[in-house]
Design a protein around this motif. Sequence first.
Motif, PDB file in Angstrom:
ATOM      1  N   GLU A 139       3.712   2.046   2.629  1.00 21.57           N
ATOM      2  CA  GLU A 139       3.890   0.887   3.485  1.00 21.57           C
ATOM      3  C   GLU A 139       5.294   0.312   3.330  1.00 21.57           C
ATOM      4  O   GLU A 139       5.892   0.418   2.260  1.00 21.57           O
ATOM      5  N   ASP A 163       6.063  -3.197   8.107  1.00 14.99           N
ATOM      6  CA  ASP A 163       4.664  -3.185   8.529  1.00 14.99           C
ATOM      7  C   ASP A 163       4.055  -4.562   8.300  1.00 14.99           C
ATOM      8  O   ASP A 163       3.126  -4.965   8.984  1.00 14.99           O
ATOM      9  N   ARG A 164       4.588  -5.241   7.280  1.00 15.79           N
ATOM     10  CA  ARG A 164       4.041  -6.525   6.906  1.00 15.79           C
ATOM     11  C   ARG A 164       5.164  -7.355   6.310  1.00 15.79           C
ATOM     12  O   ARG A 164       6.062  -6.808   5.668  1.00 15.79           O
ATOM     13  N   LYS A 222       0.841  -1.190   0.000  1.00 16.48           N
ATOM     14  CA  LYS A 222       0.000   0.000   0.000  1.00 16.48           C
ATOM     15  C   LYS A 222       0.881   1.246   0.000  1.00 16.48           C
ATOM     16  O   LYS A 222       2.041   1.188   0.405  1.00 16.48           O
ATOM     17  N   SER A 282       6.747   4.055  -0.513  1.00 14.35           N
ATOM     18  CA  SER A 282       6.473   2.622  -0.334  1.00 14.35           C
ATOM     19  C   SER A 282       7.774   1.851  -0.506  1.00 14.35           C
ATOM     20  O   SER A 282       8.566   2.163  -1.394  1.00 14.35           O
TER      21      SER A 282
END
Lengths: 298, 290
Positions: free
Chosen positions: B43, B212-213, B40, B196
């Motif tokens: 992100e 974040d992920r 995203k 990003s």
Amino acid sequence: MSSSAILRQPEDSMPATAIAAAGPEPIARPPSFGTLALRWYRLNRSGLRAIAIGVTSLLAFLLVWHLLTTYRVVFFVRFTNVPSPLAVYASFTKAIHDPKFLLHIVLSCRRILIGFSLAAIIGVPLGLIMGRFKLIHEIIFPVAEVLRPIPAIAWVPMAIMLWPTNEQSIVFITFLGSFFPILVNTLHGMTLVDPVLVRAAQCLGARERSIFREVYFPASLPHIFTGLTVGMGVAWVSLIAAEMISGQYGIGYFTWEAYSLVQYADIALGMIAIGVLGLGSSLLIRGAGQLVMPWRAK
Amino acid sequence: MNEIPAKAPQGHIEVTNFSLSYDSIEGPVQAVTDTQIHVKPGEFVSIVGPSGCGKSTLLNAVAGFLKPTTGIVTVDGERVSGPSAERGMVFQQYSLFPWKTVRENVEFGLKMRGMPRSQRERAARTLLGLAGLEAFEKHYPEKLSGGMKQRVGIVRALATGPKVLLLDEPFGALDAQTRVIMQQILTNMWQRLKISVLFVTHDIDEAIFLSDRVYCMTARPGSIKAEVPIPLERPRQQSMMMSSEFLALRRGLMSLIREESLKAMGGEISDLGMRGLDIELHGQSLAEVL
């Protein structure tokens, strides 16, 4: 190894005592001339050593030459007719005032300049393009591989047929001699370009033309200069051979003529002149390389 | 940071139905299969997986160096068809141009865009200042340490203001101390630029600490095995790496990757699962286990 360690010891201990003496002093004073000279010496020791040994070895060569010719040594090889260094020096002092000798040198240099420059102007771009475009490589490479092993001197009869004047055929021979080393090394440099650098340039927005100019070309430069250095050496070899066979002027012709006229000192003078000119031209190329590739300076 | 204009958040990466195979004498080899990932805007996403799982292949496809065999890669809805300055990339091997000074390296992208010399010099100086490299602008890369080289690499990739930053094991060649510092620098830059990031690594701690992920990939042919959100709060401190939350995430990712690494070493070993690994850890080789 052990002897150099022993030699180094007293010098190493000297600055140690100097530091110890300066230790308690709170204000830093500019170093004395003696300290600076000592530091300079320590930093340049290996260079100075090389110069000292080089000069000694050249002098030893002259001495051996002198002894061999003075005593006319015959031991498998015959030094009976070989001129002594003093005789060569005498003919050098005479030749330096002889406009004809200077003309020989100037003409040889001009042939080198033209032949070598043409080889560089054609060989480098051709190597770059062959390295970048597969089709051009596939077309030109086989022809180049067949022509490349033919020594420039074997081209002399063909060159005389091809070119209307002697001067042109000699320049052509010189060109051929330096062309292939330049081409092959440039091509080799192109094959060694790191593909990651090309990708790095691409994702910074570089297009084909910029990648060629900003990546392929500078990345190949070290090999291009290797080619130029080798090419310059072969250019002299080819030039002298061509001049000996078909020239009327030039330092190669001068050397051969001296033999025909039984002027033995001039043979050695011609040889030494060729050596000095060859050395000078490769130093020029090395200097140019350092100017063009500042990132490779040590 | 005044030099870099604030933009509306963008840099939405979408990889759908992605697979990539290449030809070999034994027929097509599947490197990556049936993969969907997304990043995203703003992100920070990492991809971890056993070595050879195709995580770098996936990243190279997002960069535009490789064409997917099936599926598409888009950034902000636009299909990726080749490398572009919109997607900055940082390589493990630094890949700085050795014939350019530090500043010239950073200027390169701006030069390609046709920015006048004085302007791009100023921009490069500002960026180098942010990375603490202004004193080295006239140095050639060869003279720099690994950490400094990679800071130049990151700054160079950011100089053109890309929408996304792709990093391929950027700190893999650095020592542990330098790596921690580099992670901090990267985090700071990311937070300031709101860019990003897609980050490939094999270092699980690094992935958790930064992201974040985290996507965890399977052994070859690679696909996404799991998607792990990292709910640790920011700004993150080094001390967090000892927290129970961090360790739990680490344990989870560890076991996922361990399974896949064993699979990658050979089909039969995967049957043994954890048992095989335990025995190996007590000093016996896997060959003996078999």
